[in-house]
Write a protein that holds these residues in place. Structure first.
Motif, PDB file in Angstrom:
ATOM      1  N   GLY A   1      -4.792  11.192   7.454  1.00 56.73           N
ATOM      2  CA  GLY A   1      -4.211  11.009   6.140  1.00 56.73           C
ATOM      3  C   GLY A   1      -4.082   9.535   5.796  1.00 56.73           C
ATOM      4  O   GLY A   1      -4.460   8.650   6.561  1.00 56.73           O
ATOM      5  N   ASP A   2      -3.535   9.270   4.635  1.00 55.33           N
ATOM      6  CA  ASP A   2      -3.385   7.889   4.160  1.00 55.33           C
ATOM      7  C   ASP A   2      -2.188   7.208   4.813  1.00 55.33           C
ATOM      8  O   ASP A   2      -1.090   7.771   4.873  1.00 55.33           O
ATOM      9  CB  ASP A   2      -3.198   7.869   2.641  1.00 55.33           C
ATOM     10  CG  ASP A   2      -4.497   8.058   1.895  1.00 55.33           C
ATOM     11  OD1 ASP A   2      -5.530   7.555   2.375  1.00 55.33           O
ATOM     12  OD2 ASP A   2      -4.484   8.700   0.824  1.00 55.33           O
ATOM     13  N   GLN A   3      -2.396   5.973   5.247  1.00 51.81           N
ATOM     14  CA  GLN A   3      -1.335   5.094   5.733  1.00 51.81           C
ATOM     15  C   GLN A   3      -1.211   3.976   4.698  1.00 51.81           C
ATOM     16  O   GLN A   3      -2.143   3.184   4.544  1.00 51.81           O
ATOM     17  CB  GLN A   3      -1.676   4.550   7.112  1.00 51.81           C
ATOM     18  CG  GLN A   3      -2.169   5.609   8.096  1.00 51.81           C
ATOM     19  CD  GLN A   3      -1.146   6.689   8.341  1.00 51.81           C
ATOM     20  OE1 GLN A   3       0.001   6.426   8.711  1.00 51.81           O
ATOM     21  NE2 GLN A   3      -1.559   7.935   8.138  1.00 51.81           N
ATOM     22  N   VAL A   4      -0.095   3.903   3.990  1.00 54.22           N
ATOM     23  CA  VAL A   4      -0.056   3.099   2.773  1.00 54.22           C
ATOM     24  C   VAL A   4       1.214   2.249   2.680  1.00 54.22           C
ATOM     25  O   VAL A   4       2.166   2.413   3.430  1.00 54.22           O
ATOM     26  CB  VAL A   4      -0.155   3.995   1.524  1.00 54.22           C
ATOM     27  CG1 VAL A   4      -1.483   4.753   1.513  1.00 54.22           C
ATOM     28  CG2 VAL A   4       1.015   4.981   1.452  1.00 54.22           C
ATOM     29  N   LEU A   5       1.198   1.359   1.693  1.00 53.42           N
ATOM     30  CA  LEU A   5       2.333   0.525   1.276  1.00 53.42           C
ATOM     31  C   LEU A   5       2.997  -0.197   2.439  1.00 53.42           C
ATOM     32  O   LEU A   5       4.198  -0.038   2.699  1.00 53.42           O
ATOM     33  CB  LEU A   5       3.366   1.370   0.523  1.00 53.42           C
ATOM     34  CG  LEU A   5       2.890   1.985  -0.797  1.00 53.42           C
ATOM     35  CD1 LEU A   5       4.020   2.772  -1.448  1.00 53.42           C
ATOM     36  CD2 LEU A   5       2.367   0.930  -1.751  1.00 53.42           C
ATOM     37  N   PRO A   6       2.269  -1.052   3.162  1.00 58.95           N
ATOM     38  CA  PRO A   6       2.885  -1.787   4.261  1.00 58.95           C
ATOM     39  C   PRO A   6       3.912  -2.810   3.771  1.00 58.95           C
ATOM     40  O   PRO A   6       3.771  -3.386   2.691  1.00 58.95           O
ATOM     41  CB  PRO A   6       1.695  -2.491   4.921  1.00 58.95           C
ATOM     42  CG  PRO A   6       0.715  -2.672   3.805  1.00 58.95           C
ATOM     43  CD  PRO A   6       0.857  -1.439   2.965  1.00 58.95           C
ATOM     44  N   GLU A   7       4.947  -3.006   4.572  1.00 58.55           N
ATOM     45  CA  GLU A   7       5.937  -4.070   4.383  1.00 58.55           C
ATOM     46  C   GLU A   7       6.073  -4.801   5.713  1.00 58.55           C
ATOM     47  O   GLU A   7       5.910  -4.192   6.775  1.00 58.55           O
ATOM     48  CB  GLU A   7       7.292  -3.506   3.958  1.00 58.55           C
ATOM     49  CG  GLU A   7       7.304  -2.782   2.622  1.00 58.55           C
ATOM     50  CD  GLU A   7       7.318  -3.720   1.430  1.00 58.55           C
ATOM     51  OE1 GLU A   7       7.462  -4.949   1.651  1.00 58.55           O
ATOM     52  OE2 GLU A   7       7.176  -3.239   0.298  1.00 58.55           O
ATOM     53  N   ILE A   8       6.401  -6.096   5.666  1.00 56.95           N
ATOM     54  CA  ILE A   8       6.517  -6.877   6.891  1.00 56.95           C
ATOM     55  C   ILE A   8       7.718  -7.799   6.777  1.00 56.95           C
ATOM     56  O   ILE A   8       8.023  -8.323   5.702  1.00 56.95           O
ATOM     57  CB  ILE A   8       5.220  -7.677   7.167  1.00 56.95           C
ATOM     58  CG1 ILE A   8       5.290  -8.390   8.523  1.00 56.95           C
ATOM     59  CG2 ILE A   8       4.910  -8.642   6.036  1.00 56.95           C
ATOM     60  CD1 ILE A   8       3.955  -8.971   8.985  1.00 56.95           C
ATOM     61  N   ALA A   9       8.438  -7.974   7.893  1.00 57.56           N
ATOM     62  CA  ALA A   9       9.592  -8.875   7.956  1.00 57.56           C
ATOM     63  C   ALA A   9       9.527  -9.658   9.251  1.00 57.56           C
ATOM     64  O   ALA A   9       9.162  -9.117  10.307  1.00 57.56           O
ATOM     65  CB  ALA A   9      10.904  -8.087   7.879  1.00 57.56           C
TER      66      ALA A   9
ATOM     67  N   ARG B   1      15.158  -7.728   7.237  1.00 56.50           N
ATOM     68  CA  ARG B   1      15.687  -7.950   8.585  1.00 56.50           C
ATOM     69  C   ARG B   1      17.035  -8.652   8.473  1.00 56.50           C
ATOM     70  O   ARG B   1      17.177  -9.639   7.743  1.00 56.50           O
ATOM     71  CB  ARG B   1      14.699  -8.817   9.383  1.00 56.50           C
ATOM     72  CG  ARG B   1      15.031  -8.910  10.860  1.00 56.50           C
ATOM     73  CD  ARG B   1      15.833 -10.165  11.189  1.00 56.50           C
ATOM     74  NE  ARG B   1      15.111 -11.372  10.865  1.00 56.50           N
ATOM     75  CZ  ARG B   1      15.695 -12.559  10.744  1.00 56.50           C
ATOM     76  NH1 ARG B   1      17.019 -12.662  10.858  1.00 56.50           N
ATOM     77  NH2 ARG B   1      14.995 -13.631  10.463  1.00 56.50           N
ATOM     78  N   ASP B   2      18.063  -8.125   9.172  1.00 57.75           N
ATOM     79  CA  ASP B   2      19.400  -8.690   9.003  1.00 57.75           C
ATOM     80  C   ASP B   2      19.666  -9.826   9.982  1.00 57.75           C
ATOM     81  O   ASP B   2      18.811 -10.204  10.793  1.00 57.75           O
ATOM     82  CB  ASP B   2      20.470  -7.600   9.065  1.00 57.75           C
ATOM     83  CG  ASP B   2      20.690  -7.031  10.471  1.00 57.75           C
ATOM     84  OD1 ASP B   2      20.213  -7.612  11.468  1.00 57.75           O
ATOM     85  OD2 ASP B   2      21.365  -5.979  10.565  1.00 57.75           O
ATOM     86  N   ALA B   3      20.875 -10.388   9.903  1.00 55.51           N
ATOM     87  CA  ALA B   3      21.225 -11.568  10.681  1.00 55.51           C
ATOM     88  C   ALA B   3      21.247 -11.316  12.178  1.00 55.51           C
ATOM     89  O   ALA B   3      21.189 -12.261  12.973  1.00 55.51           O
ATOM     90  CB  ALA B   3      22.591 -12.096  10.225  1.00 55.51           C
ATOM     91  N   ASN B   4      21.323 -10.053  12.587  1.00 59.03           N
ATOM     92  CA  ASN B   4      21.345  -9.703  14.010  1.00 59.03           C
ATOM     93  C   ASN B   4      19.991  -9.216  14.525  1.00 59.03           C
ATOM     94  O   ASN B   4      19.901  -8.711  15.642  1.00 59.03           O
ATOM     95  CB  ASN B   4      22.405  -8.624  14.251  1.00 59.03           C
ATOM     96  CG  ASN B   4      23.799  -9.107  13.908  1.00 59.03           C
ATOM     97  OD1 ASN B   4      24.207 -10.196  14.331  1.00 59.03           O
ATOM     98  ND2 ASN B   4      24.535  -8.328  13.128  1.00 59.03           N
ATOM     99  N   GLY B   5      18.965  -9.365  13.725  1.00 61.94           N
ATOM    100  CA  GLY B   5      17.628  -8.974  14.148  1.00 61.94           C
ATOM    101  C   GLY B   5      17.301  -7.513  13.947  1.00 61.94           C
ATOM    102  O   GLY B   5      16.253  -7.040  14.414  1.00 61.94           O
ATOM    103  N   ASN B   6      18.162  -6.759  13.264  1.00 63.14           N
ATOM    104  CA  ASN B   6      17.893  -5.347  12.990  1.00 63.14           C
ATOM    105  C   ASN B   6      16.997  -5.194  11.762  1.00 63.14           C
ATOM    106  O   ASN B   6      17.097  -5.982  10.812  1.00 63.14           O
ATOM    107  CB  ASN B   6      19.196  -4.595  12.719  1.00 63.14           C
ATOM    108  CG  ASN B   6      20.184  -4.704  13.853  1.00 63.14           C
ATOM    109  OD1 ASN B   6      19.908  -4.267  14.971  1.00 63.14           O
ATOM    110  ND2 ASN B   6      21.343  -5.288  13.579  1.00 63.14           N
ATOM    111  N   ALA B   7      16.150  -4.197  11.769  1.00 61.26           N
ATOM    112  CA  ALA B   7      15.409  -3.831  10.567  1.00 61.26           C
ATOM    113  C   ALA B   7      16.296  -2.947   9.701  1.00 61.26           C
ATOM    114  O   ALA B   7      16.969  -2.047  10.206  1.00 61.26           O
ATOM    115  CB  ALA B   7      14.132  -3.086  10.930  1.00 61.26           C
TER     116      ALA B   7
END
Length: 480
Positions: free
Chosen positions: A40-48, A107-113
């Motif tokens: 299937g389609d793998q779409v709309l990537p986001e990166i942090a 991504r927050d100040a503690n490294g969490n997504a």
């Protein structure tokens, strides 16, 4: 965090996972790191970006067959491009959507997504939901928390981490207003019933972008209405959800005679690292053409340049679209990248750039620097990224003579000259049409790009690929 100005320091650290012995980045443009090639389609990537030089990458998994997916997935990568979690990443939200509008990653100040997305409640209504994933892959808020209580489907989802460890989410309510809510570290709502951004009578407020700023956020939105035209507004909120700029908002573009913000266009902005923000946008009157402008709103809500912004080019014989901006917090310079449209045919275009100094001067001449002269090709997915003493530009080329869609990047110094030995680097030159590109800077002046790659150009075949261009222009360059 989302892409930030180069001068903004990363204020948190997390324990780095052991790095793989061999780097995953291919060292040429004939291949790339495969993020996902699931059915299937793998779409709309986001990166942090992560403080250790790695990255979170999120995407929507369309699944095999119609209406079986658009599940939200997340993977963590080290700085060498090695996946640190199991193949396919973590399933953040299992959904049964046949289409998707928008979701978001930060991504927050503690490294969490932290992620925001639409999710059906027990009554089948699409609500705004949020999730937090720790660096070790632990889902801190379990399967996610539903934040909104709409009576019909919400239409958008945005997220921004704040400096105090909180998370602000925003969505377009079914009543036509944007709603913001802040969550504490445990995912509990902090702003009561939420903060409403309401348009003038007869108009709608559509979310455009959301960026953390200190312990609060800056939100931009497009006002659409017959009496107002389409305008671009913004507001800054403190940690308690109180507006800090003019009670009537900062109206970045409210001209009723020069042109409207295009219908369905929601420009992103860059937080300046000092409590303000840099905005670039496109405007115009439909078929008669379009133009682009930039504005820097300072921390107190004042506009650095003249109201309605600085024109990035004064050439009235052509028109411009698809503008994106980067900001250098050390010098106060704005770097803008756009598609310059020719007059021979609607398909003819080029790639241009401009530097606007802190006094609002067009430092690269009245019409900007020409990165790619106007030709028969169509250029898309334009991204401006921060780099030392300049910026990195990236674009996709839809060529009438090629069976694929190359991805290219260039680094431009503050004097307008190329920073790399090869002025333009083609980091993707294998088969596949490109639909969406997301990007994040490396810690030392390069950039990482992730995109949808569809080798057949048909539904159900899109995969996600990722590649790095180093600080000196090397494709997959290790260590930078």
């Amino acid at each position: 965090m989302k892409v930030r100005p180069l001068a903004l320091a990363l204020i948190a650290t997390i324990a780095a996972a052991p790095l793989a012995a061999l780097a995953a980045w291919p060292t040429n443009g004939t291949s790339a790191v495969v993020v996902s090639a699931a059915p299937g389609d793998q779409v709309l990537p986001e990166i942090a970006t992560l403080p250790d030089g790695g990255y979170y990458v999120a995407w929507l998994d369309g699944g095999a067959g119609f209406g079986n997916g658009f599940d939200v997935r997340l993977q963590r990568y080290d700085r060498n491009g090695n996946a640190l979690w199991a193949a396919g990443g973590i399933l953040v939200a299992d959904r049964d959507l046949s289409y998707e509008t928008h979701y978001d990653l930060d991504r927050d100040a503690n490294g969490n997504a932290v992620l925001a997305y639409r999710f059906r409640d027990a009554n089948g209504i699409l609500q705004l939901a949020a999730a937090k994933i720790a660096p070790d892959g632990t889902q801190a808020w379990g399967s996610g928390v539903i934040v909104s209580a709409a009576t019909s489907d919400v239409q958008t989802a945005d997220v921004a981490a704040t400096g105090d460890g909180g998370t602000v989410v925003a969505w377009l309510d079914n009543s036509g207003k944007e709603v913001l809510q802040k969550l504490d570290a445990n995912g509990q709502a902090m702003w009561g019933a939420g903060v409403n951004i309401t348009a003038p009578t007869g108009a709608f407020a559509f979310p455009a972008d959301l960026q953390g700023s200190g312990d609060g956020v800056i939100a931009s939105f497009v006002i659409q209405g017959r009496s107002t035209g389409n305008q671009l507004w913004a507001q800054k909120y403190d940690a308690a959800g109180q507006p800090l700029w003019s009670p009537s908002y900062v109206k970045l573009w409210d001209s009723t005679t020069t042109g409207n913000i295009p219908q369905g266009y929601f420009p992103e902005f860059v937080e300046d690292g000092a409590g303000g923000a840099v905005f670039c946008w496109q405007y115009g009157f439909g078929a008669s053409g379009s133009d682009i402008r930039a504005q820097h709103v300072l921390a107190d809500g004042s506009e650095r340049y003249a109201h309605n912004g600085v024109a990035l080019s004064t050439d009235a014989s052509q028109y411009r679209k698809q503008v994106d901006c980067s900001y250098d917090g050390k010098t106060g310079d704005i770097y803008a990248l756009w598609r310059e449209m020719g007059t021979v045919s609607a398909d003819y275009s080029g790639v241009y750039a401009q530097r606007v100094d802190m006094d609002g001067n067009r430092a690269w001449g009245e019409t900007g620097e020409v990165l790619v002269p106007i030709d028969i090709n169509a250029y898309s997915s334009l991204i401006a990224m921060p780099a030392r003493n300049g910026f990195i530009a990236q674009w996709a080329t839809d060529s009438a003579t090629l069976d694929n869609e190359p991805l290219q990047a260039a680094a431009i110094k503050s004097d307008g000259q190329p920073a790399w030995r090869r002025p333009i680097v083609q980091y993707k030159r294998f088969d596949g049409w490109v639909t969406r590109v997301a990007a994040a800077p490396t810690r030392v002046g390069g950039a990482v790009f992730v995109w949808e790659n569809n080798p057949l150009g048909i539904s159900g075949e899109a995969d996600l690929m990722m590649q790095k261009v180093g600080a000196f222009g090397g494709v997959g360059s290790p260590g930078n």
